[in-house]
Design a protein around this motif. Structure first.
Motif, PDB file in Angstrom:
ATOM      1  N   ILE A 120      -3.961   9.495  -4.129  1.00 20.60           N
ATOM      2  CA  ILE A 120      -5.510   9.014  -4.481  1.00 20.60           C
ATOM      3  C   ILE A 120      -5.667   7.982  -3.479  1.00 20.60           C
ATOM      4  CG2 ILE A 120      -6.796   8.113  -6.417  1.00 20.60           C
ATOM      5  CD1 ILE A 120      -5.008   9.491  -8.472  1.00 20.60           C
ATOM      6  N   LEU A 121      -4.770   6.843  -3.394  1.00 20.04           N
ATOM      7  CA  LEU A 121      -5.031   5.787  -2.541  1.00 20.04           C
ATOM      8  C   LEU A 121      -5.262   6.197  -1.281  1.00 20.04           C
ATOM      9  CD1 LEU A 121      -2.779   3.129  -4.323  1.00 20.04           C
ATOM     10  CD2 LEU A 121      -5.424   3.177  -4.286  1.00 20.04           C
ATOM     11  N   SER A 122      -4.338   7.030  -0.808  1.00 18.62           N
ATOM     12  CA  SER A 122      -4.671   7.445   0.805  1.00 18.62           C
ATOM     13  C   SER A 122      -6.008   8.270   1.062  1.00 18.62           C
ATOM     14  CB  SER A 122      -3.389   8.264   1.107  1.00 18.62           C
ATOM     15  OG  SER A 122      -2.314   7.634   1.014  1.00 18.62           O
ATOM     16  N   ALA A 123      -6.448   8.812  -0.084  1.00 18.45           N
ATOM     17  CA  ALA A 123      -7.737   9.687   0.260  1.00 18.45           C
ATOM     18  C   ALA A 123      -8.926   8.493   0.336  1.00 18.45           C
ATOM     19  CB  ALA A 123      -8.148  10.639  -0.930  1.00 18.45           C
ATOM     20  N   ILE A 124      -8.557   7.560  -0.160  1.00 16.69           N
ATOM     21  CA  ILE A 124      -9.659   6.184  -0.064  1.00 16.69           C
ATOM     22  C   ILE A 124      -9.574   5.625   1.106  1.00 16.69           C
ATOM     23  CG2 ILE A 124     -10.819   4.274  -1.236  1.00 16.69           C
ATOM     24  CD1 ILE A 124      -9.460   5.643  -3.916  1.00 16.69           C
ATOM     25  N   ASP A 125      -8.378   5.172   1.395  1.00 17.95           N
ATOM     26  CA  ASP A 125      -7.964   4.294   2.708  1.00 17.95           C
ATOM     27  C   ASP A 125      -6.337   4.773   3.103  1.00 17.95           C
ATOM     28  OD1 ASP A 125      -7.271   2.638   4.750  1.00 17.95           O
ATOM     29  OD2 ASP A 125      -7.925   0.750   3.547  1.00 17.95           O
ATOM     30  N   PRO A 126      -6.326   5.252   3.972  1.00 16.54           N
ATOM     31  CA  PRO A 126      -4.844   5.821   4.519  1.00 16.54           C
ATOM     32  C   PRO A 126      -3.887   4.565   4.513  1.00 16.54           C
ATOM     33  CG  PRO A 126      -6.396   6.936   5.741  1.00 16.54           C
ATOM     34  CD  PRO A 126      -7.301   6.019   4.898  1.00 16.54           C
ATOM     35  N   ALA A 127      -4.367   3.468   4.700  1.00 14.79           N
ATOM     36  CA  ALA A 127      -3.396   2.338   4.810  1.00 14.79           C
ATOM     37  C   ALA A 127      -2.974   1.816   3.409  1.00 14.79           C
ATOM     38  CB  ALA A 127      -4.384   1.153   5.662  1.00 14.79           C
ATOM     39  N   ALA A 128      -3.591   2.270   2.347  1.00 14.39           N
ATOM     40  CA  ALA A 128      -3.374   1.982   0.978  1.00 14.39           C
ATOM     41  C   ALA A 128      -2.563   2.617   0.385  1.00 14.39           C
ATOM     42  CB  ALA A 128      -5.014   1.831   0.301  1.00 14.39           C
ATOM     43  N   GLY A 129      -2.117   3.866   0.979  1.00 13.20           N
ATOM     44  CA  GLY A 129      -1.178   4.921  -0.038  1.00 13.20           C
ATOM     45  C   GLY A 129       0.249   4.632   0.257  1.00 13.20           C
ATOM     46  N   GLU A 130       0.633   3.374   1.157  1.00 11.70           N
ATOM     47  CA  GLU A 130       1.898   3.015   1.183  1.00 11.70           C
ATOM     48  C   GLU A 130       2.141   1.661   0.195  1.00 11.70           C
ATOM     49  OE1 GLU A 130       4.779   4.156   2.717  1.00 11.70           O
ATOM     50  OE2 GLU A 130       3.606   6.085   3.030  1.00 11.70           O
ATOM     51  N   PRO A 131       3.445   1.808  -0.320  1.00  4.68           N
ATOM     52  CA  PRO A 131       3.469   0.601  -1.194  1.00  4.68           C
ATOM     53  C   PRO A 131       3.618  -0.942  -0.518  1.00  4.68           C
ATOM     54  CG  PRO A 131       4.999   2.591  -2.205  1.00  4.68           C
ATOM     55  CD  PRO A 131       4.280   2.865  -0.662  1.00  4.68           C
ATOM     56  N   SER A 132       3.307  -1.848  -0.852  1.00  2.47           N
ATOM     57  CA  SER A 132       3.696  -3.148  -0.132  1.00  2.47           C
ATOM     58  C   SER A 132       5.049  -3.617  -0.471  1.00  2.47           C
ATOM     59  CB  SER A 132       2.709  -4.190  -0.657  1.00  2.47           C
ATOM     60  OG  SER A 132       2.437  -4.403  -2.073  1.00  2.47           O
ATOM     61  N   ARG A 133       5.351  -3.225  -2.085  1.00  2.37           N
ATOM     62  CA  ARG A 133       6.647  -3.681  -2.542  1.00  2.37           C
ATOM     63  C   ARG A 133       7.256  -2.658  -3.596  1.00  2.37           C
ATOM     64  NH1 ARG A 133       7.683  -9.476  -2.843  1.00  2.37           N
ATOM     65  NH2 ARG A 133       9.692  -8.739  -3.517  1.00  2.37           N
ATOM     66  N   ASP A 134       8.501  -2.594  -3.554  1.00  2.00           N
ATOM     67  CA  ASP A 134       9.010  -1.609  -4.949  1.00  2.00           C
ATOM     68  C   ASP A 134       9.976  -2.305  -5.539  1.00  2.00           C
ATOM     69  OD1 ASP A 134       7.706   0.824  -4.003  1.00  2.00           O
ATOM     70  OD2 ASP A 134       9.091   1.159  -2.080  1.00  2.00           O
ATOM     71  N   PHE A 135      10.104  -2.154  -6.764  1.00  2.00           N
ATOM     72  CA  PHE A 135      11.062  -2.698  -7.663  1.00  2.00           C
ATOM     73  C   PHE A 135      11.894  -1.713  -8.552  1.00  2.00           C
ATOM     74  CE2 PHE A 135       7.716  -5.635  -6.383  1.00  2.00           C
ATOM     75  CZ  PHE A 135       8.575  -7.042  -6.192  1.00  2.00           C
ATOM     76  N   LEU A 136      13.267  -1.951  -8.526  1.00  2.00           N
ATOM     77  CA  LEU A 136      13.920  -0.871  -9.334  1.00  2.00           C
ATOM     78  C   LEU A 136      14.087  -1.454 -10.678  1.00  2.00           C
ATOM     79  CD1 LEU A 136      16.904   0.031  -6.880  1.00  2.00           C
ATOM     80  CD2 LEU A 136      14.474   1.015  -7.005  1.00  2.00           C
ATOM     81  N   SER A 137      13.806  -0.778 -11.747  1.00  2.00           N
ATOM     82  CA  SER A 137      14.038  -1.077 -13.221  1.00  2.00           C
ATOM     83  C   SER A 137      14.765   0.080 -14.054  1.00  2.00           C
ATOM     84  CB  SER A 137      12.581  -1.460 -13.754  1.00  2.00           C
ATOM     85  OG  SER A 137      11.886  -0.239 -14.204  1.00  2.00           O
ATOM     86  N   ALA A 138      15.000  -0.491 -15.342  1.00  2.00           N
ATOM     87  CA  ALA A 138      15.744   0.620 -16.044  1.00  2.00           C
ATOM     88  C   ALA A 138      14.567   1.523 -16.231  1.00  2.00           C
ATOM     89  CB  ALA A 138      16.179  -0.298 -17.278  1.00  2.00           C
ATOM     90  N   CYS A 139      13.319   1.577 -16.300  1.00  2.00           N
ATOM     91  CA  CYS A 139      12.432   2.692 -16.493  1.00  2.00           C
ATOM     92  C   CYS A 139      11.920   3.322 -15.349  1.00  2.00           C
ATOM     93  CB  CYS A 139      11.534   2.157 -17.151  1.00  2.00           C
ATOM     94  SG  CYS A 139      11.457   1.360 -18.770  1.00  2.00           S
ATOM     95  N   GLY A 140      12.539   3.082 -14.243  1.00  2.00           N
ATOM     96  CA  GLY A 140      11.904   3.795 -13.023  1.00  2.00           C
ATOM     97  C   GLY A 140      11.780   2.754 -11.897  1.00  2.00           C
ATOM     98  N   GLN A 141      11.479   3.238 -10.860  1.00  2.00           N
ATOM     99  CA  GLN A 141      10.783   2.523  -9.683  1.00  2.00           C
ATOM    100  C   GLN A 141       9.251   1.863  -9.808  1.00  2.00           C
ATOM    101  OE1 GLN A 141      11.974   3.341  -5.716  1.00  2.00           O
ATOM    102  NE2 GLN A 141       9.682   3.267  -5.235  1.00  2.00           N
ATOM    103  N   ILE A 142       9.035   0.594  -9.719  1.00  2.00           N
ATOM    104  CA  ILE A 142       7.740   0.154  -9.804  1.00  2.00           C
ATOM    105  C   ILE A 142       7.076  -0.118  -8.371  1.00  2.00           C
ATOM    106  CG2 ILE A 142       6.236  -1.627 -10.839  1.00  2.00           C
ATOM    107  CD1 ILE A 142       7.780  -1.778 -13.381  1.00  2.00           C
TER     108      ILE A 142
END
Length: 220
Positions: free
Chosen positions: A187-209
């Motif tokens: 969805i984000l890439s369709a608006i702006d290709p640069a926005a579709g890549e996460p700036s940061r990722d965080f692992l958690s007990a519920c999944g990756q945020i």
């Protein structure tokens, strides 16, 4: 025990709402990703910032504390969760506006905002609402404004996919599975290709945020 049909409550079920803050704190590595999101949003004095799907107001309060002379508005469809948010803000000694509405209503509030942010919202809603909500956040921002999202997005690791699968029990697999397969990135890439890549990722007990940033183009 029945679910409301118009929206998914913050913790998936109304009866679990009192446990929401503790659950987020214990299971999502909250301190790290919220601090990173706050750094990314970088609230400044004089800005108007809209927190879409604000829930119990945890991030809206952080925004206001970081920039006391900003205008912070929390938007959420659940009136009971807004009551909790307002009580937390009062206890924290900050002045925040609490408005009832869905993410898709962000562009129809009669205000233009410098920044729009959401955290752990779009994994809870159907595909049509994901698209409409993100589009409304973009439309609500001024030219040159920013949209910031922190959410469960593509789950790249098998362990994270398994962890995030448990969230589907609370928030509905029809809502959560698309996120695990990269719906937010698409969805984000369709608006702006640069926005579709996460700036940061965080692992958690519920999944990756993942954190995302979309800058709205300035007027020529």
């Amino acid at each position: 025990m029945t679910k409301r049909m118009d929206f998914v409550p913050a913790a998936g079920w109304d009866v679990l709402t009192p446990l929401y803050d503790a659950g987020i704190r214990l299971l999502t590595n909250e301190r790290r990703w919220r601090a990173a999101l706050l750094e990314q949003v970088a609230p400044k004095p004089g800005e108007t910032i809209l927190d879409v799907g604000c829930g119990t107001g945890s991030f809206a309060i952080l925004l206001k504390k970081a920039a006391p002379h900003s205008r912070v508005i929390g938007l959420d469809p659940d009136p009971r969760i807004l009551e909790r948010a307002a009580a937390k803000a009062t206890a924290a000694g900050v002045d925040i506006e609490w408005w009832q509405g869905f993410s898709r209503d962000a562009a129809d509030l009669g205000i233009a905002v410098d920044k729009a942010v959401s955290s752990l919202v779009f994994h809870q809603v159907p595909m049509a609402e994901k698209r409409a909500g993100i589009a409304a956040m973009v439309a609500a921002t001024v030219p040159g404004g920013e949209v910031h999202i922190a959410d469960f997005a593509r789950q790249r690791r098998p362990a994270m996919r398994m962890a995030f699968a448990a969230i589907g029990w609370l928030d509905g697999r029809a809502n959560t599975v698309p996120n695990a397969h990269g719906a937010l990135e698409d969805i984000l890439s369709a608006i702006d290709p640069a926005a579709g890549e996460p700036s940061r990722d965080f692992l958690s007990a519920c999944g990756q945020i993942s954190l995302f940033r979309l800058r709205r183009a300035s007027q020529a």
